[in-house]
Write an enzyme that holds these catalytic residues in place. Structure first.
Site, PDB file in Angstrom:
ATOM      1  N   GLY A   9       0.823  -1.197   0.000  1.00 15.90           N
ATOM      2  CA  GLY A   9       0.000   0.000   0.000  1.00 15.90           C
ATOM      3  C   GLY A   9       0.858   1.247   0.000  1.00 15.90           C
ATOM      4  O   GLY A   9       1.826   1.337   0.764  1.00 15.90           O
ATOM      5  N   GLY A  11      -0.456   4.593   0.155  1.00 18.38           N
ATOM      6  CA  GLY A  11      -1.203   5.800   0.508  1.00 18.38           C
ATOM      7  C   GLY A  11      -0.348   6.615   1.462  1.00 18.38           C
ATOM      8  O   GLY A  11       0.871   6.461   1.517  1.00 18.38           O
ATOM      9  N   ALA A  12      -1.007   7.485   2.237  1.00 20.37           N
ATOM     10  CA  ALA A  12      -0.273   8.300   3.216  1.00 20.37           C
ATOM     11  C   ALA A  12       0.519   7.411   4.163  1.00 20.37           C
ATOM     12  O   ALA A  12       1.681   7.689   4.474  1.00 20.37           O
ATOM     13  CB  ALA A  12      -1.253   9.166   4.002  1.00 20.37           C
ATOM     14  N   CYS A  44      -7.625  12.930   1.338  1.00 21.51           N
ATOM     15  CA  CYS A  44      -8.519  13.937   1.932  1.00 21.51           C
ATOM     16  C   CYS A  44      -8.717  15.119   0.997  1.00 21.51           C
ATOM     17  O   CYS A  44      -9.682  15.869   1.126  1.00 21.51           O
ATOM     18  CB  CYS A  44      -7.969  14.431   3.251  1.00 21.51           C
ATOM     19  SG  CYS A  44      -7.712  13.119   4.448  1.00 21.51           S
ATOM     20  N   ALA A 109      -0.130  -1.527   4.855  1.00 23.22           N
ATOM     21  CA  ALA A 109      -0.676  -0.174   4.781  1.00 23.22           C
ATOM     22  C   ALA A 109      -1.730  -0.216   3.689  1.00 23.22           C
ATOM     23  O   ALA A 109      -1.755   0.593   2.767  1.00 23.22           O
ATOM     24  CB  ALA A 109       0.417   0.824   4.465  1.00 23.22           C
ATOM     25  N   GLY A 111      -4.908   0.173   3.741  1.00 20.19           N
ATOM     26  CA  GLY A 111      -6.000   1.136   3.714  1.00 20.19           C
ATOM     27  C   GLY A 111      -7.363   0.527   3.943  1.00 20.19           C
ATOM     28  O   GLY A 111      -7.505  -0.508   4.598  1.00 20.19           O
ATOM     29  N   ALA A 112      -8.370   1.181   3.392  1.00 14.67           N
ATOM     30  CA  ALA A 112      -9.756   0.753   3.587  1.00 14.67           C
ATOM     31  C   ALA A 112     -10.485   0.839   2.256  1.00 14.67           C
ATOM     32  O   ALA A 112     -10.021   1.489   1.318  1.00 14.67           O
ATOM     33  CB  ALA A 112     -10.439   1.639   4.624  1.00 14.67           C
ATOM     34  N   GLY A 303      -6.150  10.855   8.395  1.00 13.59           N
ATOM     35  CA  GLY A 303      -4.841  11.087   7.791  1.00 13.59           C
ATOM     36  C   GLY A 303      -3.758  11.368   8.818  1.00 13.59           C
ATOM     37  O   GLY A 303      -2.624  10.893   8.693  1.00 13.59           O
TER      38      GLY A 303
END
Lengths: 452, 452
Positions: A9, A11-12, A44, A109, A111-112, A303
């Site tokens: 993952g 992402g952030a 976001c 990581a 996420g969702a 976040g």
């Protein structure tokens, strides 16, 4: 000793974990995998690509793919990890690249994903989530041509999307199942202030209303909704539909290799962000950690939490020693210039976490009464009835609500009570704030009730 | 038992002390004395009556004289306490009313007066202070007709007055003796940012410059100033002059009856705001208390401090038990939309208080880089080199500097260190602030230096 870190993952959380691991350890090999073709972008920020407050999609990309090389991180984008053999510390991946990788430390990581609600015909064209950059790109195009949008779900993402489409000139209706919008964040009376404000600005909001079906052939014609109080059924015309009814942690792969999943549906972690498996970590929206006050399990889904957990996971995976202090859960947004801010427990959350509370609630102004231009602000602070300690707070107002919230969050993190918040020496100047900040006044109200 | 409380001075301190004494004790007789004809008004609001950000002088009056009756407080306005016989607990007063009063408890809330600098011919007409409502009334009239103003002193009051006259269309020059304006509040580099900003907006600022003489017959023609570096002498034309070179506590009466005056020139008080004499209290600008971190003597001189000390003095004088926690010294203002904020120690103050410090200094943005409209913000935080504890902070920026300061102040009040500020879970939303608040980033820089 760790020689190879694999991070699933980007992402952030994944990106932060990778960069922090690299910062801590210049030698370790780091490989990161992302099913999406992009590397880290601000999730976001997605609603604001619709309204134009984010100018270009590329502006959201915080780490362009080409930059990973310069920090010696192997970024495999458009590539999915399909299998993990944890006994042999090996994973298989597929997509733009294909192969096998040995790892010593593994970071989830992942996420969702959107949790799709039980609504008929959700699988139509022009029914979207707002979770990925690709989602945002399609929605920005819809904003150019469509006239009528229905947003199912009045949480943070739903409301931010609704504002964005409204600002682009669309007719927008928000359908919220619960009695009020934003109830994961604020009490009903605060939510009411926000709804009234958004309605005054032209948003249509149906609360206590279930979306039941999306009509139309291939694409939506309308959304059939039912008022949960009077059971009245109506049809809301829609050119397209956005479903924003919350998310669910992605834990399939973790679950498969025996990583423990917690009661919040996230991957259970300790204060080092390590799972029950040695050298396997989780961070961000897929992870569960502890709520700061009660130390009970809680999903983050924010976040701020993601990057803080990721920093800890990255450093630890790379051989360091860092700890995550727990989740307070500070949440803010801005809708039609109104700031909505919340930290710690709402009344409802306090009940669920079994903390009896005393409230300090006041309506104040952001500036002294004699100075032109102060704005109304409503402040609620909650304190543990037994200890007097601050356990939550909410602010709603046209300015300085979010920044004021920060005082409450750091207050919770350092265990202050109502008397201590009353003793807070807030800054004062006519152009800024009155001698007794509304936060202090709210603490005063609670302090008296607590006999402190 | 206390039956009679006398309070000398009805500024923010005196009025708050009276009201808090009454709130705590319904029976006690309370008499308040004010040499001015007004009762409590906001002194900090005075500059804004010139610019019109405070619309009417009456708006500043927080407690109209007629209201004192309703809380059974005997307000003797336009009346000066001339003599105190503390052995017999009696004082004499003169003016609009004349007589003698017995007291059991006495509160000095006598405030401060302008400290006139050694400048020739300061006693001309049209040379003013900006300390009283009457001063402000005269100055508002000057703003209507005059063309050229010279402000001597670039502290908070001087700069706020300068901005106000400039906004009314006057040609305004600020003359500051020290190398920069606002040095009681911020470090030179921060002051420089503010000066540049004010100059860009049209204010003339002469730093490192001594005002030597005011020329003209009865009224000013010019101010003769000397550059302290190159010793160049120039003449600045002036229709009128405002002298704002700081204040000095008014302690004559207190001194006379044997009340101890501290090294800051204020009346020395303990944590109950009591002086060395039993049942004699002091609060507000005339009082000295302890600096929060070092517990060393310090004058307050701030509205926030005045009302907080006054509350404590009022309750204690009325037979209660309250304590004042010490002065952190949070100071803020806004000049041409720039917020300037400071709390605890500046670099210079830390030196004077003999605290070795480590700095976290960063230039950041108030919002994420991808969101349109974020503003530059400069943040400096200071930590005790030995303990790592936060001891001060400064922010300068076009938004959200003052509200961010509040986090630092409450942090100082609760003894947080650089690691704890780095762990601060600031609120985050694209429209509000980035995931790592500039405060946190500044703590990160210091934390590394401190090896925390």
């Amino acid at each position: 000793m760790v020689n190879n870190i694999a991070i699933i993952g980007v992402g952030a959380a994944g990106a932060t974990a990778a960069l922090q691991a690299r910062k801590f350890n210049r030698e370790v090999a780091i490989t990161i995998f992302n099913t999406e073709p992009y590397s880290q972008y601000s999730r976001c920020g997605l609603p604001y690509t619709i309204s134009g407050k984010v100018r270009e999609f590329d502006d959201l990309v915080l780490m362009p793919p080409s930059n990973w090389d310069s920090v010696k991180i192997d970024a495999k984008l458009n590539t999915t990890v399909t299998e993990i053999d944890h006994k042999n510390r090996t994973l298989k991946y597929n997509g733009a690249e294909e192969g096998e990788l040995k790892y010593d430390a593994l970071i989830f990581a992942t996420g969702a994903r959107n949790a799709n609600p039980p609504i008929k015909d959700l699988d139509k064209e022009r029914v979207y989530g707002l979770r990925t950059l690709d989602d945002a790109k399609v929605l920005a195009k819809e904003a150019e041509n469509a006239k009528k949008a229905v947003i199912i779900g009045g949480g943070l993402v739903g409301m931010e999307a609704a504002e964005a489409f409204y600002e682009r000139g669309l007719d927008v209706t928000v359908v919220e199942f619960l009695p009020h919008c934003l109830l994961a964040m604020v009490d009903p009376d605060m939510a009411k202030i926000v709804e009234d404000h958004c309605r005054e600005h032209g948003l249509k909001i149906l609360t206590n209303t279930a979306a039941q079906e999306i009509t139309g052939d291939k694409t939506p014609k309308a959304v059939i909704v039912k008022n949960r109080e009077n059971e009245e059924v109506t049809e809301i015309p829609a050119d397209f539909v956005v479903v924003a009814t919350g998310v669910r942690a992605i834990t399939d792969l973790a679950d498969y290799i025996g990583v423990e999943i917690g009661p919040s549906h996230g991957i259970k972690t300790d204060e080092r962000m390590m799972t029950n498996l040695e050298n396997v970590y989780a961070c961000g929206d897929c992870a569960e950690n502890v709520e700061f006050i009660t130390r009970k399990p809680m999903a983050g889904g924010l976040g701020t939490i993601a990057v803080r957990q990721a920093r800890v996971a990255g450093i630890n995976a790379a051989g360091g020693e860092a700890t995550f202090p727990g989740i307070v859960g500070a949440k803010v947004t801005k809708l039609f210039d109104m700031e909505i801010a919340s930290t710690g427990f709402t009344a409802d959350m306090a009940k669920r976490f079994e903390i009896p509370v005393v409230k300090g609630s006041i309506k104040g102004s952001t500036k002294p009464p004699y100075y032109v231009g102060g704005k109304d602000i409503k402040v609620k602070t909650y304190y543990n009835k037994e200890t007097g300690k601050l356990v939550g707070g909410q602010l709603v107002g046209l300015e300085d609500a979010a920044m004021r919230l920060n005082v409450l969050t750091i207050g919770i993190q350092h265990g202050i009570d109502a008397a201590a918040l009353f003793d807070f020496e807030n800054c004062y100047a006519p152009a800024i704030c009155d001698t007794w900040d509304p936060l202090v006044t709210s603490a005063d109200a609670a302090r008296r009730r607590l006999k402190m």
